[in-house]
Design a protein around this motif. Sequence first.
Motif, PDB file in Angstrom:
ATOM      1  N   VAL A 187       0.866  -1.171   0.000  1.00 45.27           N
ATOM      2  CA  VAL A 187       0.000   0.000   0.000  1.00 45.27           C
ATOM      3  C   VAL A 187       0.906   1.225   0.000  1.00 45.27           C
ATOM      4  CG1 VAL A 187      -1.824   1.262   1.180  1.00 45.27           C
ATOM      5  CG2 VAL A 187      -1.772  -1.236   1.304  1.00 45.27           C
ATOM      6  N   ARG A 188       0.828   2.006  -1.029  1.00 42.67           N
ATOM      7  CA  ARG A 188       1.658   3.200  -1.134  1.00 42.67           C
ATOM      8  C   ARG A 188       0.848   4.450  -0.809  1.00 42.67           C
ATOM      9  NH1 ARG A 188       3.555  -0.515  -4.763  1.00 42.67           N
ATOM     10  NH2 ARG A 188       5.836  -0.750  -4.837  1.00 42.67           N
ATOM     11  N   GLY A 189       1.544   5.541  -0.570  1.00 40.73           N
ATOM     12  CA  GLY A 189       0.819   6.762  -0.247  1.00 40.73           C
ATOM     13  C   GLY A 189       1.709   7.974  -0.171  1.00 40.73           C
ATOM     14  N   THR A 239      -5.482   5.095   3.919  1.00 40.14           N
ATOM     15  CA  THR A 239      -5.162   3.667   3.910  1.00 40.14           C
ATOM     16  C   THR A 239      -6.296   2.861   4.537  1.00 40.14           C
ATOM     17  OG1 THR A 239      -2.812   4.185   4.036  1.00 40.14           O
ATOM     18  CG2 THR A 239      -3.461   1.939   4.599  1.00 40.14           C
ATOM     19  N   VAL A 240      -6.897   3.394   5.605  1.00 38.81           N
ATOM     20  CA  VAL A 240      -8.080   2.746   6.181  1.00 38.81           C
ATOM     21  C   VAL A 240      -9.165   2.616   5.114  1.00 38.81           C
ATOM     22  CG1 VAL A 240      -9.949   2.981   7.864  1.00 38.81           C
ATOM     23  CG2 VAL A 240      -7.603   3.519   8.533  1.00 38.81           C
ATOM     24  N   ALA A 241      -9.356   3.672   4.335  1.00 40.05           N
ATOM     25  CA  ALA A 241     -10.362   3.644   3.272  1.00 40.05           C
ATOM     26  C   ALA A 241     -10.009   2.608   2.205  1.00 40.05           C
ATOM     27  CB  ALA A 241     -10.493   5.027   2.650  1.00 40.05           C
ATOM     28  N   ILE A 242      -8.716   2.464   1.913  1.00 46.64           N
ATOM     29  CA  ILE A 242      -8.283   1.421   0.979  1.00 46.64           C
ATOM     30  C   ILE A 242      -8.694   0.049   1.518  1.00 46.64           C
ATOM     31  CG2 ILE A 242      -6.231   0.154   0.198  1.00 46.64           C
ATOM     32  CD1 ILE A 242      -6.806   2.470  -1.597  1.00 46.64           C
ATOM     33  N   GLY A 243      -8.521  -0.173   2.811  1.00 45.97           N
ATOM     34  CA  GLY A 243      -8.929  -1.439   3.412  1.00 45.97           C
ATOM     35  C   GLY A 243     -10.410  -1.703   3.224  1.00 45.97           C
TER      36      GLY A 243
END
Length: 288
Positions: A187-189, A239-243
Amino acid sequence: MTSTDERGWLRALPADGGRDALFSRAGQRVYGTRRLSELVQGRPPGVTGSQWGSASRTAFDLVVCGPETGQPVVAVTIGPVPLPGSAEQRAERLADAVGAAVGLPVLRIGSPTLRAAEHGRRLIEYVLDARAYAAGGTGDEPAPVGFRDILGRMPDGRTGPVNDLGALARAAAVEAYVAGQLADPIVRGLHVRWAEGPAQGWSWVQPRLDGCLVERVSITAQRFSCGVDEARLAEDLATVAIGERLRVARSEDPDLLARADLTAEIAALSRRRDELVGGFAFDHLCVD
């Protein structure tokens, strides 16, 4: 029932010993949806009747109140950012003007995916814990390690930053990769803070080598400190939203962004570094 703080414009909420609270954290009570009119005693000076009529109906998803005064510590919204020029945006700006007039602390989390019902409690608990930790320093000496950087045992057994809100999503991405659902397990950001605007975090994974699932979260904190760097918090929340998206994402998802297009957007962001607090630290992501 509420009581009015006669020393100012903010109301104490409520006068029932906190029985109406959704939960408590760090000695503070957290309440559900409240309109601005329930937090402010009447129309403040400098605000017209029309402005107050529109702003007073604006609702906040969660309100954190102090244990002694019962006054709002912060009023929180979580959800999509209003479209430019929309009635929702105008109402939000009016509410912000009223908040500034009366000193109401406000925290706005802008996300197309995150919602108060599903993610609000964890977010509020995190912020209140971070604030309590930051306040634990003595005098001019801050805590030796920032709240976000405290190391401990991670969900996968490794040692890492235990206060990374995106840790579970990162672990889920690895599992999805092993199951053949992602082309890359990482997971990149990135995160930035606009000098004349909010903090913003981006996060993405690649269901396909040429397609990225992207989430962006903005944080606007008015008269309020989150206890951690707001830009890093925005990236963690992205990242939480990606999950959340990984639960339903498919490789043929029409919302996937071409990898080349994402790289172009990052490059465009880098060219606006003069508008960012602290510049732009992610030039390595500008190369596809």
